[in-house]
Design a protein around this motif. Structure first.
Motif, PDB file in Angstrom:
ATOM      1  N   THR A   3     -17.797  -9.820  53.231  1.00 44.23           N
ATOM      2  CA  THR A   3     -18.273  -8.971  52.386  1.00 44.23           C
ATOM      3  C   THR A   3     -19.214  -7.918  51.885  1.00 44.23           C
ATOM      4  OG1 THR A   3     -19.258 -11.147  52.485  1.00 44.23           O
ATOM      5  CG2 THR A   3     -17.429 -10.809  50.538  1.00 44.23           C
ATOM      6  N   THR A  30     -16.487 -11.220  37.294  1.00 40.22           N
ATOM      7  CA  THR A  30     -14.826 -11.015  37.722  1.00 40.22           C
ATOM      8  C   THR A  30     -14.980 -10.828  39.334  1.00 40.22           C
ATOM      9  OG1 THR A  30     -13.512 -11.411  35.540  1.00 40.22           O
ATOM     10  CG2 THR A  30     -11.894 -11.669  37.991  1.00 40.22           C
ATOM     11  N   ARG A  33     -18.077 -12.519  41.333  1.00 38.09           N
ATOM     12  CA  ARG A  33     -17.109 -14.325  41.520  1.00 38.09           C
ATOM     13  C   ARG A  33     -16.282 -13.739  42.966  1.00 38.09           C
ATOM     14  NH1 ARG A  33     -12.573 -15.640  40.546  1.00 38.09           N
ATOM     15  NH2 ARG A  33     -12.158 -14.336  38.980  1.00 38.09           N
ATOM     16  N   LYS A  34     -14.851 -12.659  42.469  1.00 37.33           N
ATOM     17  CA  LYS A  34     -14.097 -12.442  44.033  1.00 37.33           C
ATOM     18  C   LYS A  34     -14.863 -11.979  45.496  1.00 37.33           C
ATOM     19  CE  LYS A  34     -10.282 -11.229  41.156  1.00 37.33           C
ATOM     20  NZ  LYS A  34      -8.995 -11.446  41.939  1.00 37.33           N
ATOM     21  N   ASP A  37     -16.604 -14.936  46.222  1.00 39.98           N
ATOM     22  CA  ASP A  37     -15.222 -16.143  46.980  1.00 39.98           C
ATOM     23  C   ASP A  37     -14.751 -15.407  47.724  1.00 39.98           C
ATOM     24  OD1 ASP A  37     -13.325 -15.766  45.040  1.00 39.98           O
ATOM     25  OD2 ASP A  37     -14.001 -17.067  44.110  1.00 39.98           O
ATOM     26  N   GLY A  38     -14.059 -14.567  47.891  1.00 43.27           N
ATOM     27  CA  GLY A  38     -13.559 -13.836  48.940  1.00 43.27           C
ATOM     28  C   GLY A  38     -11.605 -13.865  48.245  1.00 43.27           C
ATOM     29  N   SER A  39     -11.909 -14.126  46.654  1.00 39.75           N
ATOM     30  CA  SER A  39     -10.699 -14.421  46.264  1.00 39.75           C
ATOM     31  C   SER A  39      -9.721 -13.258  45.082  1.00 39.75           C
ATOM     32  CB  SER A  39      -9.818 -15.317  45.066  1.00 39.75           C
ATOM     33  OG  SER A  39     -11.976 -14.506  44.002  1.00 39.75           O
ATOM     34  N   PHE A  40      -9.635 -12.149  45.839  1.00 40.72           N
ATOM     35  CA  PHE A  40      -9.482 -10.999  45.301  1.00 40.72           C
ATOM     36  C   PHE A  40      -7.388 -10.617  46.081  1.00 40.72           C
ATOM     37  CE2 PHE A  40     -13.439  -8.952  46.556  1.00 40.72           C
ATOM     38  CZ  PHE A  40     -13.937  -8.518  45.037  1.00 40.72           C
ATOM     39  N   THR A  41      -6.815 -10.133  44.871  1.00 41.53           N
ATOM     40  CA  THR A  41      -5.049 -10.388  45.434  1.00 41.53           C
ATOM     41  C   THR A  41      -5.232  -9.319  46.380  1.00 41.53           C
ATOM     42  OG1 THR A  41      -4.798  -8.704  43.356  1.00 41.53           O
ATOM     43  CG2 THR A  41      -4.586 -11.161  42.652  1.00 41.53           C
ATOM     44  N   LYS A  66     -11.739 -13.695  59.952  1.00 39.85           N
ATOM     45  CA  LYS A  66     -11.910 -14.802  59.122  1.00 39.85           C
ATOM     46  C   LYS A  66     -13.544 -15.155  59.581  1.00 39.85           C
ATOM     47  CE  LYS A  66      -7.897 -17.277  58.720  1.00 39.85           C
ATOM     48  NZ  LYS A  66      -7.543 -17.907  59.250  1.00 39.85           N
TER      49      LYS A  66
END
Length: 66
Positions: A3, A30, A33-34, A37-41, A66
């Protein structure tokens, strides 16, 4: 996900995180948040990479390390 590197690329391109979120079509809450937490599509990552003109190496490092 790296990030800090993503944030650095955004700032290096002269944008705030909020401006960048608008550019890629993700709401501010959003996006934050992404980024936390690294939740990008995959589609979002591709769109961000295109907007930032990232190299393949940077894409792999930012989104898949990672």
């Amino acid at each position: 996900m790296k990030t800090q590197k993503l944030k650095g690329e955004i700032i290096g391109n002269g944008m705030t995180l909020t401006e960048f979120a608008d550019e890629v079509g993700i709401s501010r809450p959003t996006f934050y948040r992404k980024i936390k937490d690294g939740s990008f599509t995959i589609d979002e990552a591709i769109k961000m990479a295109e907007k930032l003109n990232l190299s393949d190496h940077d894409i792999l490092y930012i989104f898949f390390a990672k």
